[in-house]
Design a protein around this motif. Structure first.
Motif, PDB file in Angstrom:
ATOM      1  N   LYS A 232      26.597 -39.062 -16.654  1.00  0.00           N
ATOM      2  CA  LYS A 232      25.514 -38.600 -15.562  1.00  0.00           C
ATOM      3  C   LYS A 232      24.213 -37.968 -16.404  1.00  0.00           C
ATOM      4  O   LYS A 232      24.482 -37.307 -17.305  1.00  0.00           O
ATOM      5  N   HIS A 233      23.098 -38.410 -15.957  1.00  0.00           N
ATOM      6  CA  HIS A 233      21.731 -37.781 -16.635  1.00  0.00           C
ATOM      7  C   HIS A 233      21.013 -38.213 -15.687  1.00  0.00           C
ATOM      8  O   HIS A 233      20.761 -39.171 -14.815  1.00  0.00           O
ATOM      9  N   SER A 234      19.615 -37.409 -15.790  1.00  0.00           N
ATOM     10  CA  SER A 234      18.610 -38.133 -15.184  1.00  0.00           C
ATOM     11  C   SER A 234      17.457 -38.688 -16.396  1.00  0.00           C
ATOM     12  O   SER A 234      17.719 -38.187 -17.607  1.00  0.00           O
ATOM     13  N   ASP A 235      16.589 -39.337 -16.063  1.00  0.00           N
ATOM     14  CA  ASP A 235      15.628 -39.946 -17.050  1.00  0.00           C
ATOM     15  C   ASP A 235      14.567 -39.009 -17.365  1.00  0.00           C
ATOM     16  O   ASP A 235      13.940 -38.762 -16.319  1.00  0.00           O
ATOM     17  N   THR A 236      14.301 -38.816 -18.629  1.00  0.00           N
ATOM     18  CA  THR A 236      13.142 -37.903 -19.111  1.00  0.00           C
ATOM     19  C   THR A 236      11.916 -38.879 -19.338  1.00  0.00           C
ATOM     20  O   THR A 236      11.508 -38.828 -20.584  1.00  0.00           O
ATOM     21  N   ALA A 270      13.550 -49.060  -9.142  1.00  0.00           N
ATOM     22  CA  ALA A 270      12.569 -48.134  -9.867  1.00  0.00           C
ATOM     23  C   ALA A 270      13.412 -46.772  -9.788  1.00  0.00           C
ATOM     24  O   ALA A 270      14.037 -46.468  -8.794  1.00  0.00           O
ATOM     25  N   ASN A 271      13.285 -45.939 -10.837  1.00  0.00           N
ATOM     26  CA  ASN A 271      13.655 -44.700 -10.977  1.00  0.00           C
ATOM     27  C   ASN A 271      12.811 -43.601 -11.279  1.00  0.00           C
ATOM     28  O   ASN A 271      12.263 -43.847 -12.529  1.00  0.00           O
ATOM     29  N   ILE A 272      12.453 -42.740 -10.440  1.00  0.00           N
ATOM     30  CA  ILE A 272      11.678 -41.783 -10.612  1.00  0.00           C
ATOM     31  C   ILE A 272      12.234 -40.652 -11.953  1.00  0.00           C
ATOM     32  O   ILE A 272      13.147 -40.405 -11.864  1.00  0.00           O
ATOM     33  N   GLU A 288      19.894 -37.750 -10.700  1.00  0.00           N
ATOM     34  CA  GLU A 288      20.998 -38.067 -11.605  1.00  0.00           C
ATOM     35  C   GLU A 288      21.803 -39.600 -11.456  1.00  0.00           C
ATOM     36  O   GLU A 288      22.078 -39.826 -10.140  1.00  0.00           O
ATOM     37  N   HIS A 289      22.232 -40.053 -12.467  1.00  0.00           N
ATOM     38  CA  HIS A 289      22.807 -41.461 -12.179  1.00  0.00           C
ATOM     39  C   HIS A 289      23.705 -41.593 -13.496  1.00  0.00           C
ATOM     40  O   HIS A 289      23.524 -40.800 -14.408  1.00  0.00           O
ATOM     41  N   ARG A 290      24.465 -42.627 -13.293  1.00  0.00           N
ATOM     42  CA  ARG A 290      25.576 -42.830 -14.237  1.00  0.00           C
ATOM     43  C   ARG A 290      25.790 -44.458 -14.235  1.00  0.00           C
ATOM     44  O   ARG A 290      25.816 -45.126 -13.218  1.00  0.00           O
TER      45      ARG A 290
HETATM   46 NI    NI Z   1      19.200 -43.472 -16.595  1.00  0.00          NI
END
Ligand code: NI
Ligand code: OGA
Length: 388
Positions: A232-236, A270-272, A288-290
Motif C-alpha cells: 500500500k502506498h500513494s505516489d509522490t 491516471a493516478n493523481i 492509496e493503492h497496492r
Molecule cells: Ni503507485
C-alpha cells in the motif's frame, strides 16, 4: 530461514544475500522456490482485505477521450469529479496505438526474462543512474520486500540518451515515452481546466516535465496470500499514468475498501499524486493503492511518474493561489521538490543501500505520517528544511 543469535530472523542478512544474487524475485522463481522466503512475508494486517460493500460492484470512473475537441467541457467535468472523488480514473481512446502499448509490455517482459548475466550489469541501487535494474527492496529496516522486479528509466526534462537504455527494450521505451509525453501535454491542459485555471497553467509551472518509467515485472508467486506485489502506498508525483497487462492485481483504497482495478485492454490509468493533491489544495486527491501477488504470471505493468523539470525542482511549489480564498485557505505549506528526492536518498542510504529511487513515498510516510503534510503540522513540517 536465517535466525540471528537473539532468536530473531535476520532481515539484513537475508536482504544482503538476496541482493547479491542480482537476479531479483524472478531469480527465486527460476530456481523453483515453492515457499515465499521470510524476507517477502508481509504481516497479516497488511495483507487482509476488508470485504467489499454489499452487492455494489464498484469500479473506478472511465473517461473517454474520443472526440475530445467537441466534448471538451464534458470531459473536463468528468476529470474534475474523478480526480476529486477517486484520485484514479481509466482513460480510453487516448490516442495511443494499441501496438505501441503491446510492444512496450513485450519489451519489458523481454528485458526481465533475459538470462541473469545479461541483466546483472544493469543491477544497481545508485540513485544517480538514469537507467537501472533492481528488485524493489524495503528502505526501512525490517520492512518486508515485495514480489516484483523493476527496470527504471528516468527522463529528466523529457530527455534520456538512447544509448543509456538496454537494447532489449530501447526502441519500445523511447516510443512509449514519446506517447506518454504527448498525453502528458493533454492531461496538463485538462487537469488545469478541471481546476478552473487557464489551460496552460500546469504546463507553465513545469511540474510534470520529467518522467520516470517504472517497468515492473511481477513473477508468479507460489504463495500469493503471504506477500504483496506492491505494498500500500500513494505516489509522490504530480501525476502517474499506468499501463497494466491482462493479469490483474491492482487495487485502490476507496472509502476504506480495497477495490479491484480490472485490466481493460487498451486503457490507461491516471493516478493523481501527492504533490498534485498539495498544489490543488485537496481539490484532487492522491489515493492509496497496492498490487496483490498472483499465483499466475508474470504480470507486467509500466508506471510513468511525472515530476518537475530540473529547473522547477529547485523552486518552491505551494497550493495554487488562484484556488485559495478566505473560505478556502491553504491546507499545505510550500515545498521544494528537489529536497524530496535528496533527503529520501540520504535517508534511504542511511537505512540500507537499497531503495526504489523513483518512489519517494517511504520518506513521506515516515515524515508526514498519513496526514499528508497539513498546515497545522507547521512545527514538524518544512519540506525545504528537512534534516535527518
Ligand atoms: Ni503507485
Ligand atoms: C507504482 C504502482 C502499480 C502497478 O509503481 O507506484 O502503483 O500496477 N504500480 O504496477
Amino acid at each position: 530461514m536465517v535466525v540471528s543469535s537473539n532468536g530473531h530472523y535476520d532481515w539484513a542478512k537475508e536482504l544482503k544475500e538476496f541482493d547479491e544474487t542480482k537476479a531479483g524475485v524472478k531469480g527465486l522463481v527460476d530456481v523453483g522456490v515453492t515457499k515465499v522466503p521470510r524476507l517477502f512475508v508481509h504481516p497479516p494486517e497488511t495483507l487482509q482485505s476488508r470485504p467489499k460493500l454489499d452487492g455494489v460492484p464498484l469500479d473506478l470512473p472511465t473517461i473517454d477521450f474520443q472526440g475530445l475537441g467537441a466534448r471538451r467541457s464534458e470531459v473536463v467535468e468528468e476529470i474534475r469529479k474523478a480526480a476529486g472523488e477517486w484520485g484514479f480514473f481509466r482513460i480510453v481512446n487516448h490516442g495511443f496505438p494499441l501496438e505501441t502499448m503491446d510492444a512496450m509490455l513485450a519489451a519489458v517482459k523481454r528485458f526481465h526474462e533475459q538470462p541473469t548475466e545479461e541483466k546483472m550489469p544493469w543491477y544497481s541501487a545508485d540513485v544517480r543512474k538514469q537507467v537501472k535494474f533492481n528488485s524493489n527492496l524495503p528502505s526501512r529496516e525490517n520492512d518486508p520486500a515485495s514480489w516484483r522486479d523493476l527496470l527504471s528509466c528516468v527522463f529528466n526534462d523529457d530527455q534520456l540518451e538512447p544509448e543509456n537504455l538496454p537494447l532489449a527494450c530501447r526502441k519500445e521505451v523511447l516510443e512509449y515515452a514519446k506517447y506518454m509525453i504527448e498525453l502528458r501535454e493533454i492531461m496538463a491542459e485538462l487537469l488545469s481546466e478541471a481546476l478552473g485555471l487557464r489551460s496552460d497553467y500546469l504546463s507553465s509551472i513545469e511540474c510534470m516535465k520529467s518522467e520516470a518509467l517504472a517497468c515492473l515485472y511481477y513473477p508468479r508467486c507460489p504463495e500469493p496470500e503471504k506477500t504483496l506485489g506492491t505494498p500500500k502506498h500513494s505516489d509522490t508525483t504530480f501525476l502517474t499514468l499506468l499501463m497494466q497487462d491482462s493479469t490483474g492485481g491492482l487495487q485502490i483504497l476507496h472509502d476504506d475498501h480495497w477495490i479491484d482495478v480490472p485490466p481493460v485492454r487498451g486503457a490507461l490509468i491516471a493516478n493523481i499524486g501527492d504533490l498534485m493533491q498539495i498544489i490543488s489544495n485537496d481539490k484532487f486527491i492522491s489515493v492509496e493503492h497496492r498490487v496483490v501477488a498472483q499465483p499466475v504470471g508474470p504480470r507486467i505493468s509500466v508506471a510513468c511518474f511525472f515530476t518537475p523539470s530540473l529547473k522547477a525542482a529547485v523552486k518552491p511549489f505551494a497550493p495554487i493561489k488562484e484556488l485559495l480564498s478566505d473560505e478556502n485557505p491553504a491546507v499545505y505549506r510550500e515545498f521544494m521538490f528537489r529536497n524530496i528526492p535528496n533527503t529520501t536518498r540520504q535517508k534511504a542510504r542511511k537505512l540500507s543501500r537499497h531503495c526504489f529511487v523513483t518512489r519517494f513515498d517511504e520518506l513521506f510516510f515516515i515524515f508526514f505520517s498519513q496526514n499528508k503534510f497539513p498546515v497545522h503540522y507547521h512545527e514538524t513540517f518544512a519540506i525545504s528544511n528537512v534534516s535527518f
